[in-house]
Motif scaffolding. Structure first.
Motif, short mmCIF file in Angstrom:
data_model
loop_
_atom_site.label_atom_id
_atom_site.label_comp_id
_atom_site.label_asym_id
_atom_site.label_seq_id
_atom_site.Cartn_x
_atom_site.Cartn_y
_atom_site.Cartn_z
N ASP A 52 0.71 -1.24 -0.11
CA ASP A 52 -0.13 0.18 -0.10
C ASP A 52 0.97 1.19 0.05
OD1 ASP A 52 -2.32 -1.49 0.06
OD2 ASP A 52 -2.65 -1.19 2.09
N GLY A 53 2.18 1.03 0.22
CA GLY A 53 2.95 2.37 0.16
C GLY A 53 2.85 3.17 1.42
N THR A 54 2.45 2.40 2.66
CA THR A 54 2.16 3.13 3.73
C THR A 54 3.00 2.97 4.95
OG1 THR A 54 0.40 1.61 4.31
CG2 THR A 54 -0.39 3.43 3.31
N LEU A 55 4.09 2.26 4.79
CA LEU A 55 5.31 2.06 5.89
C LEU A 55 5.68 3.32 6.15
CD1 LEU A 55 7.47 -0.95 4.09
CD2 LEU A 55 5.92 -0.96 5.88
N SER A 56 5.81 3.22 7.96
CA SER A 56 6.32 4.44 8.31
C SER A 56 7.99 4.60 8.15
CB SER A 56 6.06 4.42 9.82
OG SER A 56 6.79 3.26 10.43
N ASP A 57 8.62 5.56 8.47
CA ASP A 57 10.00 5.62 8.40
C ASP A 57 10.65 4.68 9.23
OD1 ASP A 57 9.83 7.74 6.59
OD2 ASP A 57 9.99 9.34 7.92
N HIS A 58 10.19 4.42 10.28
CA HIS A 58 10.64 3.56 11.39
C HIS A 58 10.42 2.05 10.62
CE1 HIS A 58 10.95 1.34 15.13
NE2 HIS A 58 10.11 0.91 14.93
N GLU A 59 9.48 1.75 10.16
CA GLU A 59 9.42 0.38 9.80
C GLU A 59 10.19 0.05 8.35
OE1 GLU A 59 4.62 -0.71 10.53
OE2 GLU A 59 5.20 0.90 9.08
N LYS A 60 10.59 1.12 7.58
CA LYS A 60 10.96 0.91 6.06
C LYS A 60 12.54 0.12 6.30
CE LYS A 60 9.00 4.69 3.49
NZ LYS A 60 9.01 6.11 3.27
N PRO A 61 13.29 0.49 7.17
CA PRO A 61 14.62 -0.23 7.44
C PRO A 61 14.43 -1.67 7.85
CG PRO A 61 14.63 1.69 9.01
CD PRO A 61 13.35 1.65 8.27
N GLU A 62 13.34 -1.93 8.69
CA GLU A 62 13.07 -3.17 9.10
C GLU A 62 12.62 -3.98 7.96
OE1 GLU A 62 10.16 -5.38 12.32
OE2 GLU A 62 9.83 -3.04 11.98
N TRP A 63 11.55 -3.45 7.08
CA TRP A 63 11.16 -4.18 6.03
C TRP A 63 12.24 -4.57 4.94
CZ3 TRP A 63 7.59 -6.97 3.93
CH2 TRP A 63 7.37 -6.94 2.52
N GLN A 64 13.01 -3.51 4.90
CA GLN A 64 14.25 -3.82 3.69
C GLN A 64 15.27 -5.14 4.16
OE1 GLN A 64 14.55 -2.82 0.78
NE2 GLN A 64 12.90 -1.48 0.93
N ALA A 65 15.43 -4.89 5.61
CA ALA A 65 16.19 -6.27 5.97
C ALA A 65 15.49 -7.40 6.01
CB ALA A 65 16.46 -5.94 7.47
N LEU A 66 14.43 -7.30 6.20
CA LEU A 66 13.48 -8.76 6.07
C LEU A 66 13.50 -9.09 4.67
CD1 LEU A 66 11.41 -10.18 8.16
CD2 LEU A 66 9.63 -8.66 7.25
N LEU A 67 13.50 -8.20 3.50
CA LEU A 67 13.47 -8.61 2.28
C LEU A 67 14.66 -9.59 1.70
CD1 LEU A 67 11.54 -5.51 0.21
CD2 LEU A 67 10.80 -8.00 0.66
N GLN A 68 15.70 -8.88 2.45
CA GLN A 68 16.86 -9.43 2.24
C GLN A 68 17.19 -10.78 2.60
OE1 GLN A 68 20.08 -6.47 3.25
NE2 GLN A 68 19.37 -5.46 1.48
N ARG A 69 16.57 -10.92 3.89
CA ARG A 69 16.75 -12.21 4.31
C ARG A 69 15.67 -13.47 3.96
NH1 ARG A 69 16.18 -9.37 9.37
NH2 ARG A 69 14.29 -10.13 9.94
N ASP A 70 14.61 -12.85 3.49
CA ASP A 70 13.53 -13.86 3.09
C ASP A 70 13.09 -13.77 1.38
OD1 ASP A 70 10.94 -15.24 2.95
OD2 ASP A 70 10.38 -14.66 4.89
N PRO A 71 13.78 -14.46 0.67
CA PRO A 71 13.53 -14.68 -0.72
C PRO A 71 11.87 -14.87 -1.12
CG PRO A 71 15.07 -16.20 -0.30
CD PRO A 71 14.63 -15.73 1.07
N GLU A 72 11.48 -15.66 -0.28
CA GLU A 72 10.01 -16.01 -0.61
C GLU A 72 8.96 -14.63 -0.54
OE1 GLU A 72 7.94 -18.51 -1.78
OE2 GLU A 72 10.10 -19.22 -2.16
N LEU A 73 9.39 -13.90 0.71
CA LEU A 73 8.76 -12.68 1.21
C LEU A 73 8.91 -11.87 -0.16
CD1 LEU A 73 6.97 -11.36 3.01
CD2 LEU A 73 9.04 -10.24 4.21
N LEU A 74 10.37 -11.74 -0.74
CA LEU A 74 10.30 -10.82 -1.91
C LEU A 74 9.60 -11.17 -2.95
CD1 LEU A 74 12.14 -8.59 -2.89
CD2 LEU A 74 13.92 -10.18 -3.71
#
Lengths: 177, 248
Positions: free
Chosen positions: B15-37
């Protein structure tokens, strides 16, 4: 010409100014037509939905609660009317349709393919996708229009998008990865 | 991380509604989880495709036809309201309604006792119906007879004509619609009865459908010209004609 807000037009209509209703029709006929067309994929059904919706709006405008945005109220009626039309049309078989046994030819225009894929979703799920991604509504607005909890809408939208992807892959429009 | 939290972040990212606080957490998560990506890319692709759907212009005549339909509806409502609105006291309306009901009941009682409702078989020549024009633009005719009863309604609207048939046959019969192909083109058939249509046959301006139970049909025609477009309805069994009527 002075452009009035929805609230002003409704007030004018309630005071007996029927031109105000005409202005509401002019303003909203295209979005309602588009919504109905995306839901039904049939031009004459979409026109009929529009007519029925505005006839109901005219009859019920006195009872409209201004606590809700007018367009949400209007879309709610339009979506109910569209879903009813879609459900009735399940019993229709079109004479110009392809025979059931013959596979439908693939759509090469992406917009056509997406519309075809949308038609394979259940009407309520299709409604959510259209309201969210075509009419750009918030979850809260969709919840009001469809009278469903926001949580359910989010969950259904997520799975509907996955389903759409599967359908588009099957159609050969997009790759699996 | 809990699946629910992951899903919540995915939804907000789409939805493009991640907060500034959530964005780095999300990027890190994407790098760790190819299925999620993969899931994220899929959702984004579909959202982009849906949001790229073009807006279609409404037909030029739509506004006028909406306002005409509203006008028809308004005229209908005015007629309905005018009788009651002349009587301001609510109680009087109830007295009127009660008196009318009582009178109707007495009349029915009288008719039943006088034997007017004795059931008799009707011949084709005795079939009758009432033709009336409804507010919505539909015209209709009642179909009544010993072996069939129902109603046929039809409506002309711009370049279209719709015909609705509700029929309850006492025994099997054939419904035949004859129409002039140079005036009308059959666009679709809607079947509102529970049972599927079986034995439907179409041939050169003639549609035949055998029925043996409740039938609810709508035929939609495109009109090829503004001339009168006659449609003939016949209900028959072999050579026995139960009913015939021409819609025009």
């Amino acid at each position: 010409m002075v452009e009035h807000s929805d609230a002003e037009l409704i007030l004018l209509f309630r005071q007996g100014d029927e031109q105000a209703f005409t202005e509401l029709v002019i303003k909203y006929q295209t979005p309602i037509y588009n919504l109905a067309l995306r839901m039904t994929k049939n031009q004459s059904d979409a026109e009929e939905v529009c007519q029925n919706v505005f006839v109901k709006v005219f009859a019920k405008l006195d009872t409209y609660n201004p606590d809700y945005p007018f367009f949400s109220w209007l879309y709610r009626m339009a979506m109910n009317e569209s879903i009813n039309t879609v459900k009735q049309n399940r019993r229709i078989f079109r004479l110009d349709a392809e025979p059931a046994a013959a596979p439908a030819p693939p759509s090469f225009e992406l917009a056509d393919a997406i519309q075809d894929a949308l038609m394979e979703l259940p009407p309520e799920d299709r409604a959510m996708v259209i309201l969210r991604h075509f009419q750009q509504m918030s979850y809260q607005e969709i919840a009001y229009v469809l009278n469903l909890p926001e949580k359910k809408i989010k969950a259904h939208l997520f799975t509907s998008r996955k389903t759409l992807k599967g359908i588009l892959v099957r159609m050969g429009v997009t790759n699996e990865n | 991380m809990k699946t629910e939290t992951k899903h919540h972040l995915l939804q907000r990212a789409v939805d493009g509604t991640l907060s500034d606080h959530e964005k780095p957490e999300w990027q890190a998560l994407l790098q760790r989880d190819p299925e999620l990506l993969k899931e994220f890319e899929l959702q984004k692709e579909i959202v982009a495709a849906l949001e790229g759907l073009p807006t279609v212009e409404a037909p030029a005549h739509l506004g006028d036809s909406i306002l005409r339909a509203v006008k028809r509806q308004k005229a209908g409502r005015t007629i309905k309201r005018s009788f009651w609105s002349r009587r301001p006291v609510l109680d009087i309306k109830y007295i009127y309604s009660f008196s009318a009901g009582l009178a109707l009941g007495l009349l029915l009682l009288l008719l039943v006792h006088s034997g007017l409702f004795t059931e008799t078989s009707l011949q084709t020549s005795q079939l009758s119906g009432t033709l009336r024009t409804m507010d919505s633009g539909w015209q209709s005719k009642t179909i009544s007879g010993a072996k069939i009863h129902g109603k046929i309604s039809w409506k002309y609207q711009d370049a279209a004509m719709d015909v609705q048939l509700i029929l309850k046959p006492q025994e099997s019969a054939d419904i035949v619609f004859d129409y002039a192909r140079n005036h009308l083109q059959l666009r679709g058939i809607r079947n509102d009865a529970g049972a599927p249509l079986q034995g439907l046959h179409m041939d050169e301006g003639r549609l035949t459908l055998p029925v043996n139970s409740l039938c609810k049909l709508q035929l939609s025609f495109d009109r090829q010209s503004s001339d009168a477009a006659p449609v003939q309805l016949l209900i028959k069994k072999n050579n026995e004609l139960f009913f015939t009527y021409q819609l025009d």
